[in-house]
Scaffold this active site. Structure first.
Site, PDB file in Angstrom:
ATOM      1  N   GLY A  29       0.817  -1.212   0.000  1.00  0.00           N
ATOM      2  CA  GLY A  29       0.000   0.000   0.000  1.00  0.00           C
ATOM      3  C   GLY A  29       0.850   1.260   0.000  1.00  0.00           C
ATOM      4  O   GLY A  29       0.491   2.265   0.618  1.00  0.00           O
ATOM      5  N   LYS A  76       6.841  21.903 -10.814  1.00  0.00           N
ATOM      6  CA  LYS A  76       8.256  21.651 -11.134  1.00  0.00           C
ATOM      7  C   LYS A  76       8.480  21.880 -12.621  1.00  0.00           C
ATOM      8  O   LYS A  76       7.778  21.299 -13.450  1.00  0.00           O
ATOM      9  CB  LYS A  76       8.584  20.201 -10.756  1.00  0.00           C
ATOM     10  N   VAL A 123       1.761 -10.643   4.551  1.00  0.00           N
ATOM     11  CA  VAL A 123       1.933 -11.791   3.660  1.00  0.00           C
ATOM     12  C   VAL A 123       3.257 -12.463   4.020  1.00  0.00           C
ATOM     13  O   VAL A 123       4.298 -11.803   4.070  1.00  0.00           O
ATOM     14  CB  VAL A 123       1.943 -11.326   2.185  1.00  0.00           C
TER      15      VAL A 123
HETATM   16  C1  LIG Z   1      15.847   7.700  -1.368  1.00  0.00           C
HETATM   17  C2  LIG Z   1      14.741   7.570  -2.354  1.00  0.00           C
HETATM   18  C3  LIG Z   1      14.254   8.706  -2.993  1.00  0.00           C
HETATM   19  C4  LIG Z   1      13.240   8.590  -3.939  1.00  0.00           C
HETATM   20  N1  LIG Z   1      12.811   9.691  -4.612  1.00  0.00           N
HETATM   21  C5  LIG Z   1      11.932   9.542  -5.625  1.00  0.00           C
HETATM   22  C6  LIG Z   1      11.501  10.655  -6.385  1.00  0.00           C
HETATM   23  O1  LIG Z   1      11.868  11.788  -6.122  1.00  0.00           O
HETATM   24  N2  LIG Z   1      10.643  10.432  -7.397  1.00  0.00           N
HETATM   25  C7  LIG Z   1      10.175   9.185  -7.718  1.00  0.00           C
HETATM   26  O2  LIG Z   1       9.431   9.026  -8.688  1.00  0.00           O
HETATM   27  N3  LIG Z   1      10.527   8.136  -6.974  1.00  0.00           N
HETATM   28  C8  LIG Z   1      11.383   8.276  -5.948  1.00  0.00           C
HETATM   29  N4  LIG Z   1      11.732   7.202  -5.205  1.00  0.00           N
HETATM   30  C9  LIG Z   1      11.073   5.935  -5.449  1.00  0.00           C
HETATM   31  C10 LIG Z   1       9.687   5.954  -4.852  1.00  0.00           C
HETATM   32  O3  LIG Z   1       9.775   6.287  -3.484  1.00  0.00           O
HETATM   33  C11 LIG Z   1       9.023   4.612  -5.012  1.00  0.00           C
HETATM   34  O4  LIG Z   1       9.085   4.218  -6.350  1.00  0.00           O
HETATM   35  C12 LIG Z   1       7.575   4.728  -4.629  1.00  0.00           C
HETATM   36  O5  LIG Z   1       7.435   5.273  -3.366  1.00  0.00           O
HETATM   37  C13 LIG Z   1       6.944   3.374  -4.644  1.00  0.00           C
HETATM   38  O6  LIG Z   1       7.347   2.606  -3.549  1.00  0.00           O
HETATM   39  P1  LIG Z   1       6.624   1.230  -3.359  1.00  0.00           P
HETATM   40  O7  LIG Z   1       5.170   1.465  -3.233  1.00  0.00           O
HETATM   41  O8  LIG Z   1       7.096   0.313  -4.420  1.00  0.00           O
HETATM   42  O9  LIG Z   1       7.224   0.664  -1.985  1.00  0.00           O
HETATM   43  P2  LIG Z   1       6.937   1.068  -0.461  1.00  0.00           P
HETATM   44  O10 LIG Z   1       6.637   2.495  -0.304  1.00  0.00           O
HETATM   45  O11 LIG Z   1       8.096   0.509   0.293  1.00  0.00           O
HETATM   46  O12 LIG Z   1       5.619   0.271  -0.066  1.00  0.00           O
HETATM   47  C14 LIG Z   1       5.649  -1.108   0.200  1.00  0.00           C
HETATM   48  C15 LIG Z   1       4.298  -1.552   0.721  1.00  0.00           C
HETATM   49  O13 LIG Z   1       4.303  -2.965   0.786  1.00  0.00           O
HETATM   50  C16 LIG Z   1       3.773  -3.359   2.026  1.00  0.00           C
HETATM   51  N5  LIG Z   1       4.381  -4.647   2.367  1.00  0.00           N
HETATM   52  C17 LIG Z   1       5.696  -4.961   2.345  1.00  0.00           C
HETATM   53  N6  LIG Z   1       5.869  -6.241   2.703  1.00  0.00           N
HETATM   54  C18 LIG Z   1       4.633  -6.731   2.933  1.00  0.00           C
HETATM   55  C19 LIG Z   1       4.150  -7.990   3.347  1.00  0.00           C
HETATM   56  N7  LIG Z   1       4.970  -9.013   3.585  1.00  0.00           N
HETATM   57  N8  LIG Z   1       2.812  -8.155   3.516  1.00  0.00           N
HETATM   58  C20 LIG Z   1       1.946  -7.120   3.276  1.00  0.00           C
HETATM   59  N9  LIG Z   1       2.349  -5.913   2.880  1.00  0.00           N
HETATM   60  C21 LIG Z   1       3.680  -5.731   2.713  1.00  0.00           C
HETATM   61  C22 LIG Z   1       4.144  -2.267   3.012  1.00  0.00           C
HETATM   62  O14 LIG Z   1       3.272  -2.266   4.108  1.00  0.00           O
HETATM   63  C23 LIG Z   1       3.958  -1.045   2.110  1.00  0.00           C
HETATM   64  O15 LIG Z   1       2.592  -0.686   2.142  1.00  0.00           O
HETATM   65  C24 LIG Z   1      12.699   7.312  -4.229  1.00  0.00           C
HETATM   66  C25 LIG Z   1      13.152   6.190  -3.540  1.00  0.00           C
HETATM   67  C26 LIG Z   1      14.174   6.302  -2.614  1.00  0.00           C
HETATM   68  C27 LIG Z   1      14.654   5.073  -1.902  1.00  0.00           C
END
Ligand SMILES: Cc1cc2nc3c(=O)[nH]c(=O)nc-3n(C[C@H](O)[C@H](O)[C@H](O)COP(=O)(O)OP(=O)(O)OC[C@H]3O[C@@H](n4cnc5c(N)ncnc54)[C@H](O)[C@@H]3O)c2cc1C
Length: 496
Positions: free
Chosen positions: A11, A77, A184
């Protein structure tokens, strides 16, 4: 044979984007979309800068842009300002939007090179409305009048990642997406190696036809269960850590992301309506966590509003984004450091591609292969573009920057650099995210001067070229002079 159920694990921004886009694209299909979010594992909480396709995404979702900006504390931006990347004290722009205009159907950057070869004094901002506005802290929306230079303006958003996930959650839930809390821990498998049902820590299960892994760096399905494998690109993008924390608002809010090269990586500054996002992306081989934090604390300006957050990552990608009946998106699919704000866009792109390759229960392998091929190609060209910022630096004041000048480059990138150095040409393939203009900005900003330019431009007499350049510069001034300050868009109360 129709897909009847989709389970999205995660999420964060990726999970809620997937839920929103799928719910929007499959209305009334009878397909049940469920999003599973862990109550114990937080989201990465960063990801605040975007690129212009974010505006197209809002349109795709029929989200009112003003409403979105208000609820996510977003700012506008116009590009990225790079400071100290080529050499300490040097600054260049990667603006959005157009740069001059094609002459005789030749890209304007060739005219730029020809003019420089003829001794014309050139000012970059005379040909980029976005750079001219950004430099003065101004903002305006693209002009409707095609005769105005401001019609070529493009913009993106900076926003609060937590508020975005919240906004998209309420959007997706309104469209019928079901949210479940649970951890999970694995999945049962079918005889053909496909995922059968998710297993939760409390012993319960959840079954779906198609699984979307948005579980962040963990990649609980794509890696932990399916063992897809990962390609590590640290050799060309050595930064593998980040520390981030928000600081209190400082005015004025610039309409751009500021990227400042540091001795072991680079620092971002992202202005939101109510605060500033700061982070230092660095290489653990060249800097300790303590040093990185101390360096960042010393340069942010405002008052820290939260404890610093340390993040570890391995730059690279999953060997496959779509494996059997599981598609990985966001951090679960791989990670390219945020230098060009591409991660959220790549999530969106993965979803558009998924809609174009939407499967039925047969899960045709050639369809899956096509999806993987297209996204791998897109991601690798983005990787090349990000590496370009590092490998052309002239900084020799720190080991990281010396390494970057001698590291072995991907062939695709090496060939592009050689072509540009020899001819000024930049050949972009279909489906690439960054245009020839974006590549030109980085080459130019990092001081690469090609040996020649498009010879077809020599049919234009030098005097005529000067005349055209003067009139383009005037058009830029006319398009920007009355523009309001970026800050003037955010006088009303902000969310906190
Ligand atoms: C330092 C940094 C800076 C960034 N800056 C940018 C930027 O400026 N612009 C940009 O486009 N992107 C940027 N990004 C990338 C961006 O943050 C991510 O692509 C975006 O937030 C998506 O993250 P996500 O949803 O894949 O993962 P996360 O935000 O990590 O979400 C993971 C989700 O999975 C759930 N989860 C995990 N394991 C389980 C499990 N076993 N069971 C149930 N639920 C689980 C967690 O609860 C959470 O809800 C940056 C990343 C980093 C590391």
């Amino acid at each position: 044979m129709q897909i009847r159920s989709i389970a999205i694990v995660g999420g964060g921004t990726a999970g809620w984007l997937a839920a929103s886009m799928l719910a929007r694209a499959l209305p009334g299909s009878g397909t049940v979309i469920t999003l599973i979010e862990s109550p114990d594992i937080g989201t990465v909480g960063v990801g605040e800068a975007t690129i212009p396709p974010i505006i197209d995404l809002l349109r795709f979702l029929s989200i009112n842009e003003e409403d979105f900006v208000r609820h996510t504390n977003a700012t506008y931006k116009l590009g990225i300002k790079f400071t100290d990347w080529m050499a300490p004290g040097h600054t260049y722009w990667h603006p959005f939007g157009t740069f001059g205009a094609a002459i005789n159907r030749r890209p304007f950057h060739h005219c730029w090179h020809k003019a420089r070869a003829s001794g014309v004094a050139l000012r970059f901002n005379d040909y980029s409305v976005c750079a001219a506005l950004a430099d003065e802290g101004k903002f305006q929306f693209p002009a409707n009048n095609p005769d105005s230079a401001a019609s070529g303006l493009r913009y993106a958003l900076h926003f609060d990642a937590i508020l975005v996930a919240r906004y998209l959650r309420s959007y997706a839930e309104r469209l019928g997406v079901i949210r479940i809390e649970g951890n999970v821990v694995g999945a049962t498998m079918r005889a053909n190696g496909f995922l059968d049902a998710l297993q939760f820590s409390d012993g319960s299960t959840h079954q779906a036809d198609l699984y979307i892994d948005c579980s962040g760096f963990r990649g609980i399905l794509i890696e932990k269960v399916l063992g897809t494998g990962y390609l590590d690109w640290t050799a060309v993008l050595p930064c593998d850590r980040a520390v981030a924390f928000p600081t209190s608002l400082t005015l004025p809010r610039p309409p751009y992301t500021h990227s400042l090269a540091r001795s072991a990586g680079w620092q971002w500054r992202i202005p939101l309506q109510h605060r500033v996002g700061n982070g230092y992306v660095y290489s653990s081989a060249h800097c300790t966590d303590e040093q990185a934090l101390a360096d960042l604390l010393g340069t942010t300006g405002g008052k820290p509003l939260a404890e610093p957050r340390f993040l570890r990552f391995v730059t690279g990608r999953r060997k496959l984004y779509w494996n059997r009946n599981c598609v990985a998106l966001g951090l679960a699919s791989g990670f390219l450091e945020p230098l060009e704000s591409t991660s959220i866009h790549l999530v969106t792109s993965g979803l558009y591609h998924l809609l174009e390759h939407f499967p039925d229960l047969g899960f045709d392998q050639t369809n899956i292969d096509s999806y993987n091929r297209e996204l791998i190609e897109e991601c690798e060209r983005v990787r090349d573009f990000i590496v370009l910022h590092y490998c052309l630096t002239r900084r020799d004041d720190a080991p990281l920057w010396r390494y970057c000048q001698s590291m072995p480059l991907p062939d695709t990138l090496r060939e592009r650099i050689e072509l540009y150095k020899g001819t000024g040409r930049i050949r972009i393939r279909a489906g690439e995210l960054f245009t020839d203009l974006s590549w030109f900005y980085i080459f130019e900003g990092l001081g690469v001067r090609p040996a020649s330019y498009d010879p077809l431009l020599d049919v234009i007499p030098e005097g005529k070229l000067r005349e055209i350049l003067v009139s383009m510069a005037r058009a830029t001034v006319a398009a920007t002079k009355g523009a309001p300050s970026h800050d003037s868009y955010f006088k009303a109360g902000c969310q906190t």
